[in-house]
Structure formats: structure tokens, C-alpha cells
Design an enzyme around this catalytic site. Structure first.
Site, PDB file in Angstrom:
ATOM      1  N   HIS A   1      47.881  51.765  41.427  1.00 48.73           N
ATOM      2  CA  HIS A   1      47.331  50.855  42.450  1.00 48.73           C
ATOM      3  C   HIS A   1      48.274  49.740  42.884  1.00 48.73           C
ATOM      4  O   HIS A   1      47.994  49.027  43.836  1.00 48.73           O
ATOM      5  CB  HIS A   1      46.002  50.229  41.976  1.00 48.73           C
ATOM      6  CG  HIS A   1      46.201  49.121  40.981  1.00 48.73           C
ATOM      7  ND1 HIS A   1      46.333  49.356  39.632  1.00 48.73           N
ATOM      8  CD2 HIS A   1      46.300  47.772  41.133  1.00 48.73           C
ATOM      9  CE1 HIS A   1      46.494  48.214  38.998  1.00 48.73           C
ATOM     10  NE2 HIS A   1      46.496  47.235  39.881  1.00 48.73           N
TER      11      HIS A   1
HETATM   12  C1  UD1 Z   1      44.367  43.239  42.883  1.00 46.82           C
HETATM   13  C2  UD1 Z   1      45.435  42.314  42.322  1.00 46.82           C
HETATM   14  C3  UD1 Z   1      46.258  43.061  41.292  1.00 46.82           C
HETATM   15  C4  UD1 Z   1      45.370  43.697  40.230  1.00 46.82           C
HETATM   16  C5  UD1 Z   1      44.295  44.536  40.878  1.00 46.82           C
HETATM   17  C6  UD1 Z   1      43.341  45.024  39.835  1.00 46.82           C
HETATM   18  C7  UD1 Z   1      46.299  40.609  43.892  1.00 46.82           C
HETATM   19  C8  UD1 Z   1      47.435  40.214  44.755  1.00 46.82           C
HETATM   20  N1  UD1 Z   1      46.341  41.841  43.362  1.00 46.82           N
HETATM   21  O1  UD1 Z   1      45.043  44.284  43.554  1.00 46.82           O
HETATM   22  O2  UD1 Z   1      47.129  42.154  40.642  1.00 46.82           O
HETATM   23  O3  UD1 Z   1      46.164  44.487  39.390  1.00 46.82           O
HETATM   24  O4  UD1 Z   1      43.574  43.742  41.834  1.00 46.82           O
HETATM   25  O5  UD1 Z   1      42.636  46.139  40.252  1.00 46.82           O
HETATM   26  O6  UD1 Z   1      45.413  39.834  43.674  1.00 46.82           O
HETATM   27  N2  UD1 Z   1      39.435  47.438  48.281  1.00 46.82           N
HETATM   28  C9  UD1 Z   1      38.235  48.075  48.488  1.00 46.82           C
HETATM   29  N3  UD1 Z   1      37.169  47.703  47.731  1.00 46.82           N
HETATM   30  C10 UD1 Z   1      37.221  46.744  46.777  1.00 46.82           C
HETATM   31  C11 UD1 Z   1      38.444  46.099  46.590  1.00 46.82           C
HETATM   32  C12 UD1 Z   1      39.543  46.456  47.342  1.00 46.82           C
HETATM   33  O7  UD1 Z   1      38.119  48.965  49.336  1.00 46.82           O
HETATM   34  O8  UD1 Z   1      36.209  46.474  46.119  1.00 46.82           O
HETATM   35  C13 UD1 Z   1      40.607  47.875  49.075  1.00 46.82           C
HETATM   36  C14 UD1 Z   1      40.785  47.111  50.361  1.00 46.82           C
HETATM   37  O9  UD1 Z   1      41.265  48.009  51.325  1.00 46.82           O
HETATM   38  C15 UD1 Z   1      41.870  46.105  50.008  1.00 46.82           C
HETATM   39  C16 UD1 Z   1      42.708  46.865  49.011  1.00 46.82           C
HETATM   40  O10 UD1 Z   1      41.784  47.679  48.286  1.00 46.82           O
HETATM   41  O11 UD1 Z   1      42.608  45.699  51.114  1.00 46.82           O
HETATM   42  C17 UD1 Z   1      43.465  45.978  48.046  1.00 46.82           C
HETATM   43  O12 UD1 Z   1      42.593  45.062  47.387  1.00 46.82           O
HETATM   44  P1  UD1 Z   1      43.151  43.651  46.853  1.00 46.82           P
HETATM   45  O13 UD1 Z   1      42.073  42.964  46.093  1.00 46.82           O
HETATM   46  O14 UD1 Z   1      43.817  42.918  47.924  1.00 46.82           O
HETATM   47  O15 UD1 Z   1      44.302  44.070  45.866  1.00 46.82           O
HETATM   48  P2  UD1 Z   1      44.315  45.116  44.670  1.00 46.82           P
HETATM   49  O16 UD1 Z   1      45.236  46.227  45.008  1.00 46.82           O
HETATM   50  O17 UD1 Z   1      42.937  45.459  44.289  1.00 46.82           O
HETATM   51  N1  UDP Z   2      39.693  50.337  34.479  1.00 48.31           N
HETATM   52  C1  UDP Z   2      38.392  50.808  34.601  1.00 48.31           C
HETATM   53  N2  UDP Z   2      38.162  51.855  35.462  1.00 48.31           N
HETATM   54  C2  UDP Z   2      39.149  52.442  36.182  1.00 48.31           C
HETATM   55  C3  UDP Z   2      40.471  51.954  36.052  1.00 48.31           C
HETATM   56  C4  UDP Z   2      40.703  50.885  35.208  1.00 48.31           C
HETATM   57  O1  UDP Z   2      37.479  50.295  33.956  1.00 48.31           O
HETATM   58  O2  UDP Z   2      38.850  53.384  36.938  1.00 48.31           O
HETATM   59  C5  UDP Z   2      39.946  49.211  33.564  1.00 48.31           C
HETATM   60  C6  UDP Z   2      41.011  49.478  32.541  1.00 48.31           C
HETATM   61  O3  UDP Z   2      40.463  50.114  31.404  1.00 48.31           O
HETATM   62  C7  UDP Z   2      41.521  48.078  32.231  1.00 48.31           C
HETATM   63  C8  UDP Z   2      41.389  47.374  33.560  1.00 48.31           C
HETATM   64  O4  UDP Z   2      40.461  48.139  34.333  1.00 48.31           O
HETATM   65  O5  UDP Z   2      40.685  47.433  31.292  1.00 48.31           O
HETATM   66  C9  UDP Z   2      42.716  47.332  34.263  1.00 48.31           C
HETATM   67  O6  UDP Z   2      42.547  46.905  35.560  1.00 48.31           O
HETATM   68  P1  UDP Z   2      43.498  47.323  36.766  1.00 48.31           P
HETATM   69  O7  UDP Z   2      44.262  48.532  36.398  1.00 48.31           O
HETATM   70  O8  UDP Z   2      42.647  47.357  37.962  1.00 48.31           O
HETATM   71  O9  UDP Z   2      44.430  46.044  36.917  1.00 48.31           O
HETATM   72  P2  UDP Z   2      45.694  45.439  36.149  1.00 48.31           P
HETATM   73  O10 UDP Z   2      45.428  45.463  34.693  1.00 48.31           O
HETATM   74  O11 UDP Z   2      46.880  46.244  36.532  1.00 48.31           O
HETATM   75  O12 UDP Z   2      45.790  44.066  36.698  1.00 48.31           O
END
Ligand code: UD1
Ligand code: UDP
Length: 356
Positions: A203
């Protein structure tokens, strides 16, 4: 004493679960949810499964560019803080919700406590790196999960307020793994046998925003011929669609794309995977805690211990490296989970906040 907890993204719900349980024995807690993640599988499912207190404020910020998202959060968090006047604002990790919470608080002269302080990838192109560095530099309490994190802070001239606490994600895992083994039906639902599949998550912005890296990663998954279970983050689904790669993955019989799963199912999928492929910070650590070989789809990691101990291999987005790691990476040594604490990190954090 009142503590305002600011969360918004999936890993933050998991991190706050053990801390909140401990915090509420001594403090009044106000939970502010920015709304950064909002889909059921990225949000509600964690509140339901982990008994996390319901948010007192849901700010509904949603998705957008970094400036838009962080700016909206900043405005809205500030309004809540002015109204609630907490003594401390508690933030987790390195997302835009973390930075917005910390900035809103420091400008109102409210103390900032940062859980997961001191992590560094030394790559400022990662949005998370910017968020971490800035948050640490305005924090009063810096809860460092590892010795590496303490050293990183020291190297930036931050020693005051630093506590080596261990990692709250280890607390969360220890608390939930038995529940997960008992309650999760995910292996049966997906027709999986222990150690007969690999698990993948992707992601990071660097691996999704730009066709090349995502295409190489997905290409390696397909070419490996291994059964790969792939819970797809909404960001990744969006880009797979935009690059016209969805069909290719769906046609590949060995890559099983599923929606993101809840934490309990995820723990079971991780524990029973033969290997894990990921660019997630949290998943790298969970692989280590569960002693599952981890192939990390990045050039660097903040969790150096997992690499030093031989259980995590950094392969970036190189097709050949990924394929070779899938075939050959077999760690043999031990994992040393004490490097991430003893499962009592939350208690240590609360004790520090109480001034002890
Ligand atoms: C965010 C964090 C990242 C973290 C991740 C955990 C920032 C800059 N990034 O990344 O550090 O590792 O969360 O998962 O804060 N979207 C949906 N539904 C949702 C959420 C997101 O469709 O519920 C889609 C949207 O198109 C959005 C994209 O995902 O634009 C990215 O979401 P965003 O929260 O900006 O960043 P993450 O990639 O989730
Ligand atoms: N996780 C989850 N379901 C998923 C993918 C990840 O519950 O489908 C959990 C995972 O076990 C871990 C946390 O989400 O505890 C990690 O989050 P993510 O990978 O979104 O973000 P990051 O740790 O890279 O910030």
C-alpha cells in the site's frame, strides 16, 4: 487529567487498543477520529473486534492530497482541543492524522505524547518520514519502541522526554493472538491450509503511485506460481484499476485478491503463511513476532532489528529479487521479541504520563 487521543488510520486503531485500555484506569480519555480511513474494513471492523472506545468526535476528513487532508484535520482537531482543553494529546505512528494532531496541540501549548517515536527510514520522499520527524520535534513525551529509535532521537538532539517503552503492536498481538486462533474462520473460508500459501500486502505510496513498481511487484507475484493471498488496501485497488492491472491479477489463478481483513483474521493469515511479502511497517513486525519469514518490498525499513536478526529481507520492487526471495529465503536463527518489549508497553506509557 484528560488525554485526547487522535487517530484516523487502520494501524492507529490497532495501536490505541491496548493503550486505551490501560489509560482509562487513570485518565479521562477523549477519542478524536479524523476520518482518514472510513471504509468498514479499514475502520469500523477494528472498533468492533478490539473493543476500542467509540470516538467522541468523528471529524470525517476523508481522502485527499497531503496538504488538503492534513490542513482539514488541523482545523478540525484545533476546534475540538479548544473546546475540550485536554492536558495531553496522544498521537500514534506516522500518518497525516499523527502530524495534524501533534501540530494542533503544540500550537495550543498542549503537551504532545508520541507513541512510536524515533523511527526513521532516512528517506524524506516518504510522507511518513516527514510526519515522524516533525511530530517527534514537537513532542514532550517520546515513546520509543526500540533502542534504534532512541538512538535516532539522540542523533537529532532529542534526549529529554524520551522513554524506551517497547512496541504497543507487540502488546496488541499478545493480547489478540489467542482470541484470533479461536475465533477466526478465515483459513476455512478461503480454503487455505497452514504453510501452503504466502500472504502479501502492498500500500505504500512509493509502490502504488507510479505504474512501474506496482507492475513489477504484481508481475513477480503472478510469475512465482505460488498461492498468494492478497488483502488489497483501497489505495492499491484504486491504482491497480487505474493502470489496467486488475484483470491480469484476476486472471492469474495463483493470486487471491480479497478485501482488507479484520485484525483477528490478519493475525491468523500471518501466522499460517509460509512467507509474507509486504511494504507495511506493522506487518513486518508481526511477521517477526510470529516467526514467519518476511520479504519486504522496500529498499529500507524503520524496523532494523527484524533485518539484523535475519527474518526480514529487503528486496525493493525488483522482480528478480522478489522471485528469488520467494524461492530461497529461509531464515534459520532465532527471533528476539524482547527487542520490542515484553507486552507491557502500554503500562509503561501510562506510567510515564502519570509522571512516574
Ligand atoms: C495511510 C498512511 C500510511 C499508513 C496507511 C495505513 C499517510 C500519509 N499515510 O496511507 O502511513 O501506512 O495509512 O494503512 O497518512 N481509501 C479508501 N477508503 C479508506 C481509506 C482510503 O478508499 O477508508 C483510498 C482513497 O482513495 C485514498 C487512498 O486510499 O485516497 C489513500 O488513503 P490515505 O489515507 O491518504 O493513505 P494510505 O495509503 O491509506
Ligand atoms: N492489517 C489488517 N488487515 C489487513 C492488512 C493489515 O488488520 O488487511 C493490520 C496488520 O495486521 C497490522 C496493521 O494492519 O496490524 C498494519 O497496518 P498497515 O499495513 O495499514 O499500515 P502500516 O503499518 O504500514 O502503517
Amino acid at each position: 487529567m484528560r488525554v485526547a487521543t487522535v487517530v484516523g488510520a487502520r494501524p492507529q486503531f490497532i495501536k490505541m487498543a491496548p493503550v486505551s485500555r490501560e489509560l482509562r484506569k487513570h485518565f479521562e480519555e477523549i477519542v478524536i477520529h479524523t476520518g482518514q480511513h472510513y471504509d468498514y474494513e479499514m475502520n469500523r471492523i477494528f472498533f468492533e473486534q478490539l473493543n476500542i472506545p467509540e470516538p467522541d468526535y468523528y471529524l470525517g476528513v476523508g481522502s485527499g492530497s497531503h496538504g488538503y487532508q492534513t490542513g482539514e484535520m488541523l482545523k478540525k482537531i484545533e476546534e475540538v482541543l479548544v473546546r475540550e482543553e485536554p492536558d495531553i494529546v496522544l498521537v500514534y505512528g506516522d500518518t497525516n492524522s499523527t502530524l495534524a494532531g501533534a501540530l494542533a496541540a503544540v500550537k495550543l501549548h498542549i503537551k504532545v505524547a508520541h507513541v512510536e517515536a524515533g523511527l526513521r527510514s532516512f528517506d524524506k520522499r516518504m510522507p511518513e518520514e516527514v510526519n515522524r520527524v516533525l511530530t517527534d520535534h514537537v513532542s514532550d513525551y517520546l515513546f520509543a519502541p526500540t533502542e534504534t529509535a532512541v538512538k535516532n532521537l539522540h542523533n537529532e538532539g532529542i534526549d529529554d522526554g524520551v522513554y524506551l517503552t517497547g512496541d504497543v503492536m507487540y502488546d496488541a498481538l499478545l493480547h489478540n493472538i489467542r482470541i484470533a486462533r479461536k475465533e477466526s474462520r478465515i483459513l476455512t473460508e478461503l480454503g487455505l491450509k497452514p504453510k501452503e500459501y504466502l500472504l502479501a500486502t502492498v500500500h505504500r505510496a512509493e509502490n502504488t503511485e507510479g505504474r512501474e513498481r506496482l507492475e513489477r511487484i504484481i508481475g513477480a507475484f503472478i510469475e512465482s506460481g505460488e498461492l498468494i493471498v492478497f488483502p488489497v488496501h483501497p489505495r492499491t485497488r484504486k491504482y491497480l484499476g487505474a493502470y489496467g492491472l486488475i484483470d491480469e491479477v484476476e486472471k492469474a489463478r495463483n493470486v487471491l485478491m480479497i478485501p482488507p481483513v479484520g485484525y483477528l483474521d490478519m493475525l491468523v493469515l500471518e501466522e499460517n503463511a509460509r512467507k509474507i511479502l509486504t511494504d507495511s511497517g506493522g506487518v513486518q513486525k508481526e511477521a517477526y513476532f510470529l516467526k514467519v519469514p518476511c520479504i519486504t518490498l522496500r529498499e529500507r525499513t524503520e524496523w532494523a532489528e527484524t533485518v539484523e536478526d535475519g527474518w526480514n529481507l529487503l528486496v525493493g520492487a525488483e522482480r528478480e529479487k522478489i522471485l528469488r526471495a520467494i524461492r530461497e529465503f529461509e531464515p534459520r536463527g532465532e527471533t528476539y521479541t524482547y527487542r520490542f518489549g515484553d507486552g507491557k508497553t502500554s503500562e509503561r506509557i501510562v506510567k510515564a504520563l502519570l509522571g512516574g
